[in-house]
Scaffold this motif. Structure first.
Motif: not given
Length: 279
Positions: A26, A86, A88-90, A24
């Motif tokens: 961020k 923020i 955010y990427c998986k 994850d």
């Protein structure tokens, strides 16, 4: 700017790289054209923000409605915050070993992908959302089951995407295990009309700046700075002659920090200022 080795910087044990790995990612600040050595093929499921990646031959920009499958290699990443504070990427990394095992199990003999590209754009849908939620659940499972569960989820994802995109995606997967033989000239000439610096183009060629300059002079018999400047100014002149833009609209696109420097370089080459074209 330092080169980031991914996924190594995300691994607690860098000596043992897993065949499948979820991370994850961020951040709370924009990052522009960071140098990334991507050591494994990777899915990037963007959740919040915008992402742009410069490759050796082209570039791609996506938002939270899209995900990317990226081929391993040297790329320049730009990751931008959007309305929220923020990004955010998986990220789902996978080795060539598990990909080969999947292809041997589920596909026929390899075909040729004519226009080989280092990325595949995936349109996010209800399945992708559900899939990402299931990856969160896997992280809560005992470590002893993690590897097997992730292996099943990886196979599930690829089967779904083959069903969704058909032979196009299947051929792309097959291209990931083929050694890429990008010609130096092909890489350089694809960046003529970009605003990338020489150091950034050298990085995409997997060379130091000094090695890149020596190789360039050997190929083109002129310095890369002079060659790129002439090509870019010629393109800028053509765009201005079409009458759809002004010098102030395009100078940044051709690698100039301000309009004055662009105008001086343009006049030195053509004998008149760019503003005269649009009069």
């Amino acid at each position: 700017m330092a080169i980031e080795n991914i996924p190594e910087i995300y691994l607690s044990n860098t000596k043992k790289r897993p065949d499948l790995f979820v991370y994850d990612f961020k951040m709370t600040n924009d990052v522009v054209k960071s140098k990334v050595n991507l050591g494994m093929n990777m899915f990037s499921f963007l959740q919040v923000g915008k992402k742009q990646v410069h490759f050796a031959g082209n570039s791609i920009a996506v938002n939270k409605d899209q995900s990317l499958l990226l081929k391993k290699g040297n790329w320049l990443w730009t990751e931008l915050l959007e309305t929220e504070a923020i990004y955010y990427c998986k990220l789902l990394f996978f080795s060539e070993k598990v990909l080969k095992e999947f292809l041997e199990k589920h596909t026929e003999a390899r075909s040729i992908l004519r226009d080989e590209v280092p990325y595949f754009v995936i349109r996010n849908d209800a399945y992708i959302t559900s899939y990402l939620n299931s990856l969160v659940t896997i992280h809560e499972a005992p470590a002893i089951f993690m590897e097997n569960l992730l292996s099943v989820k990886f196979e599930e994802l690829l089967l779904y995407l083959i069903n969704k995109y058909g032979d196009t995606f299947k051929l792309y997967l097959q291209s990931l295990i083929v050694k890429e033989t990008s010609a130096f000239k092909k890489i350089v000439e694809s960046k003529i009309h970009s605003n990338l610096k020489l150091e950034e183009i050298a990085f995409l060629c997997n060379m130091s700046l000094s090695t890149f300059k020596r190789h360039f002079i050997k190929e083109y018999d002129v310095s890369p700075g002079k060659w790129l400047q002439n090509k870019r100014l010629q393109k800028a002149k053509e765009m201005l002659e079409q009458g759809d833009c002004k010098p102030s609209d395009i100078y940044l696109d051709f690698g100039y920090n301000n309009l004055s420097n662009f105008s001086i370089a343009f006049k030195n080459k053509f004998g008149f200022s760019p503003s005269k074209i649009s009069l």
